[in-house]
Structure formats: structure tokens, C-alpha cells
Design a protein around this motif. Structure first.
Motif, PDB file in Angstrom:
ATOM      1  N   ARG A  60       3.648  -1.319  -7.358  1.00  0.00           N
ATOM      2  CA  ARG A  60       2.977  -0.438  -6.543  1.00  0.00           C
ATOM      3  C   ARG A  60       3.525   0.229  -5.454  1.00  0.00           C
ATOM      4  NH1 ARG A  60      -2.419   0.442  -4.352  1.00  0.00           N
ATOM      5  NH2 ARG A  60      -1.172   1.361  -2.832  1.00  0.00           N
ATOM      6  N   ASP A  76      -3.139  -0.624   5.420  1.00  0.00           N
ATOM      7  CA  ASP A  76      -3.881  -1.572   4.747  1.00  0.00           C
ATOM      8  C   ASP A  76      -3.270  -3.046   5.030  1.00  0.00           C
ATOM      9  OD1 ASP A  76      -5.718   0.232   3.973  1.00  0.00           O
ATOM     10  OD2 ASP A  76      -5.002   0.550   1.863  1.00  0.00           O
ATOM     11  N   HIS A  86      -8.539  -3.046  -2.227  1.00  0.00           N
ATOM     12  CA  HIS A  86      -9.647  -1.948  -1.529  1.00  0.00           C
ATOM     13  C   HIS A  86     -11.010  -2.354  -1.933  1.00  0.00           C
ATOM     14  CE1 HIS A  86      -5.569   0.030  -1.989  1.00  0.00           C
ATOM     15  NE2 HIS A  86      -6.038   0.718  -0.769  1.00  0.00           N
ATOM     16  N   CYS A 100       1.072  -1.151  -0.143  1.00  0.00           N
ATOM     17  CA  CYS A 100      -0.023  -0.047  -0.029  1.00  0.00           C
ATOM     18  C   CYS A 100       0.891   1.334   0.047  1.00  0.00           C
ATOM     19  CB  CYS A 100      -0.883  -0.062   1.223  1.00  0.00           C
ATOM     20  SG  CYS A 100      -2.045   1.399   1.188  1.00  0.00           S
ATOM     21  N   GLU A 105      -2.590  -5.349  -3.565  1.00  0.00           N
ATOM     22  CA  GLU A 105      -1.617  -4.920  -2.574  1.00  0.00           C
ATOM     23  C   GLU A 105      -0.834  -6.132  -1.777  1.00  0.00           C
ATOM     24  OE1 GLU A 105      -3.249  -0.582  -0.861  1.00  0.00           O
ATOM     25  OE2 GLU A 105      -3.774  -2.149   0.301  1.00  0.00           O
ATOM     26  N   GLN A 140      -5.901  -6.340   4.140  1.00  0.00           N
ATOM     27  CA  GLN A 140      -6.249  -6.499   3.074  1.00  0.00           C
ATOM     28  C   GLN A 140      -5.077  -7.050   2.110  1.00  0.00           C
ATOM     29  OE1 GLN A 140      -8.104  -2.796   2.177  1.00  0.00           O
ATOM     30  NE2 GLN A 140      -6.413  -2.254   0.790  1.00  0.00           N
ATOM     31  N   LYS A 163       0.014   9.431   0.901  1.00  0.00           N
ATOM     32  CA  LYS A 163      -1.108   8.708   1.074  1.00  0.00           C
ATOM     33  C   LYS A 163      -2.338   9.283   1.471  1.00  0.00           C
ATOM     34  CE  LYS A 163      -1.213   4.884   0.845  1.00  0.00           C
ATOM     35  NZ  LYS A 163      -1.597   4.035  -0.337  1.00  0.00           N
TER      36      LYS A 163
HETATM   37 MN    MN Z   1      -3.889   0.855   0.351  1.00  0.00          MN
END
Ligand code: MN
Ligand code: PEP
Length: 343
Positions: A128, A311, A274, A104, A300, A314, A133
């Protein structure tokens, strides 16, 4: 209104026509219609009062078609074939499916280097990591800023990956574009029109995420801001919307994928991380998104997900990512597609 031009029209004649239309007050955008015919879209509202037939007599024009949808350039009236976005030798939106993976946030030089190594080994092609953020709480980790962009771009280069990272503010566009291959507009910024307009002035690909409560029309009109400002390289990303369900972080709208691909020529990718917010749901939703026609995924992934600074719940580990990518192969093949692999 869309003016279809004569076959083999000279560049000089096209430029003269554009000059004339601009002098008449139109905003003109060049394009390619079916069978690669050159076209000129008149995209401001002026044409509403005018008779299309009058434009047929302009030199070089052979046909005039309506552009009735509000999203004139994002819609299939402007371009019926899917757009393929070129990105440093990689094509996004063609038969190949792209996997964007990484944490993330960019957390440290070592962390993103390790992440790059692991996601590249799994077959991802784009790294990524957020350096800026958009956190719901101002007290949560806000990202490393410019040094984070530097770490991300170094890690991507080291493992022959491309990079994607979020730009939150107009004043940071040049900085982010200096380091990063694909600029992400986050869900919270989907309707930040000055950001969108300014991203239309660069030519790097823009990954535009759907807003938390945006309709398809609003989403495509957000893309239209970038396109009409001159940047044709827009990738749409379905990342889940807010519904009455609270078990999941968001509701990944799988139907958005084929619907957006029917309404628009732009590539559509999905973000199951997400979109659901639950680690164990990333694999099935990834498969569902590819089966629904997504051109890629944004996932992610962290070497040690429970320790991720943002995050974590997830975020998956590289073993899970490898399993997901392998399980996508037969789905891609059944759709006459393939997964683009880095190695
Ligand atoms: Mn994220
Ligand atoms: C992200 O990709 O880390 C992110 C913040 O996404 P979104 O804007 O979709 O919430």
C-alpha cells in the motif's frame, strides 16, 4: 426481485430474456445463486408494483425470489456464498487471509522500494501507499501524484507484490488504474456517488473504506453503487468510526466485521492503523479483527515510522509487522484459515 433460471439454460436464451426485461424497463444484473444456479436480479425500483408470480411464466425462469433489502446486489439474498475477488492470481475473500502493508504515503522512490522489500520479507502480499492523499489540512503533504503511482507499481513488481492506492477523483480513475491493482476509495469519499458510479465501470478490485460516520446500511449502499454500475469486485474495509472517545483517533468497530459478513457476501478487511491511530494498538486490534472473521488487514508500515511524512503515530516498523503476521497464524488455523504469504 431475483429470477432463478433453469439449469443448463443456453446463453442465447439468457440473452433473449435479458433483452426482454430491459425492454420492459428493468435494470438487469446477472448472478449465481445457491448451488451455482444462474440468476437475474432486477435492481431498479420498477418491480415494486408488480406481482412476482407474473415473472414465473417467462421462458427460462423457474423461481422468483424477493430482493427486499435496499442493498440488493451487496446482500446475501443475491448471493449467499462469500464472494472471492480475483486479483492477479490472488484470491481475496477465500480461506486465505491477505496482508496489505506499506506506508501511508509514497514518499520517494527509495522509500517505497525499501518498504516493499521489508514488507515482502514479513509475508505481506499487497503493497500500500498513497499517491493522492486526502489530508485534513491543505498544508499537509498531499502525495506525489502520478510519479508516486509509478514508484509504487515499480516497487510492488520488484518484490512480487500487488499494489493498492487511493483514487480521490473521478478524473484520476484511468490514471490510477493504469498503474495499480486495487483502487482504494477513502473514508471521506465513501459517499462520493459519481466516483463510485465510475468505479463501477472498470473491473479492477475496489477497496471501499467505511465513512467516518457511516452506518452498515450506508456502507453497503455505497458498495451497491459500484456493484450496480457493473463492477462485482468490491472489498469492504472497516477503518474505524468517529465516536465520543478522543484517546484513540477512531474507534475500530470490530462488530462490523461479522455483521457485514452476515449481511453481505463481499470480503471484509480491517484497517487497525486508522482504526485506532496508535502504533502500539495495531497488533492487538489486528488479532481481534482476524479473530472476528476479517479476510485481511491493511497495516501502515514504514522502515522508519517516526520519519513517515503522514500518519507517523500509527505507523509500525517491519519488525512489528513480522511479529503481527506470525501471531495471526494460530488464530487463522483455529478458524480453518491460513495467512497467504508472499515468500
Ligand atoms: Mn494513512
Ligand atoms: C489511508 O488509507 O491512508 C487513508 C487516508 O485512509 P482513510 O480513508 O480510511 O482515512
Amino acid at each position: 426481485m431475483l429470477l432463478i433460471l433453469e439449469k443448463n439454460i443456453s446463453l442465447k436464451a439468457v440473452n433473449e430474456l435479458i433483452g426482454r426485461l430491459q425492454w420492459m424497463g428493468f435494470q438487469v444484473v446477472k448472478g449465481h445463486h445457491d448451488n451455482n444456479r444462474e440468476s437475474l436480479a432486477l435492481v431498479n425500483s420498477l418491480h415494486k408494483q408488480l406481482n412476482p408470480a407474473a415473472f414465473k411464466d417467462l421462458p427460462g425462469v423457474i423461481d422468483v425470489l424477493p430482493l427486499d433489502k435496499p442493498y440488493k446486489l451487496a446482500g446475501t439474498d443475491f448471493k449467499s456464498k462469500p464472494s472471492i475477488i480475483p486479483c492477479q492470481g490472488l484470491s481475496i475473500g477465500g480461506p486465505g487471509i491477505v496482508i496489505m502493508a506499506g506506508s501511508c504515503s509514497v514518499e520517494s522512490e527509495e522509500q517505497i522500494m525499501e518498504t516493499a522489500k521489508l514488507v515482502a520479507a514479513c509475508g505481506a502480499t499487497i503493497l500500500r501507499g498513497g499517491a493522492y492523499k486526502p489530508r485534513t489540512s491543505p498544508y499537509d503533504f498531499q502525495g506525489l501524484g502520478e510519479i508516486g503511482l509509478h514508484y509504487l507499481s515499480q516497487a510492488a513488481k520488484q518484490y512480487h507484490l500487488l499494489s493498492v492506492s487511493e483514487v480521490m477523483d473521478t478524473t484520476e480513475i484511468d490514471l490510477v488504474a493504469n498503474y495499480i491493482d486495487i483502487l482504494q476509495v477513502g473514508a471521506r469519499n465513501m459517499q462520493n456517488y459519481s466516483l463510485l458510479k465510475n468505479l463501477g465501470k472498470i473491473n479492477k478490485p475496489i477497496l471501499l473504506k467505511r465513512g467516518l460516520s457511516a452506518t452498515y446500511k450506508e456502507f453497503l449502499l455505497a458498495a451497491e453503487y459500484i456493484l450496480s454500475a457493473g463492477n462485482p469486485n468490491v472489498i469492504l474495509c472497516e477503518r474505524g468510526i468517529r465516536t465520543f472517545e478522543t484517546y484513540t483517533r477512531n474507534t475500530l468497530d470490530i462488530a462490523a466485521i461479522p455483521i457485514l459478513k452476515e449481511l453481505s457476501h463481499l470480503p471484509v478487511i480491517a484497517d487497525p492503523s486508522h482504526g485506532v491511530g496508535l502504533r502500539n494498538m495495531v497488533a492487538p486490534m489486528s488479532r481481534a479483527a482476524i479473530a472476528a472473521g476479517a479476510d485481511g488487514l491493511l497495516i501502515e508500515t514504514h522502515p522508519d515510522p517516526d520519519k513517515a511524512l503522514s500518519d507517523a503515530q500509527q505507523t509500525i516498523n517491519p519488525t512489528m509487522l513480522a511479529e503481527i503476521i506470525n501471531s495471526l497464524e494460530p488464530i487463522a488455523i483455529s478458524l480453518d484459515r491460513s495467512i497467504i504469504r508472499s515468500q
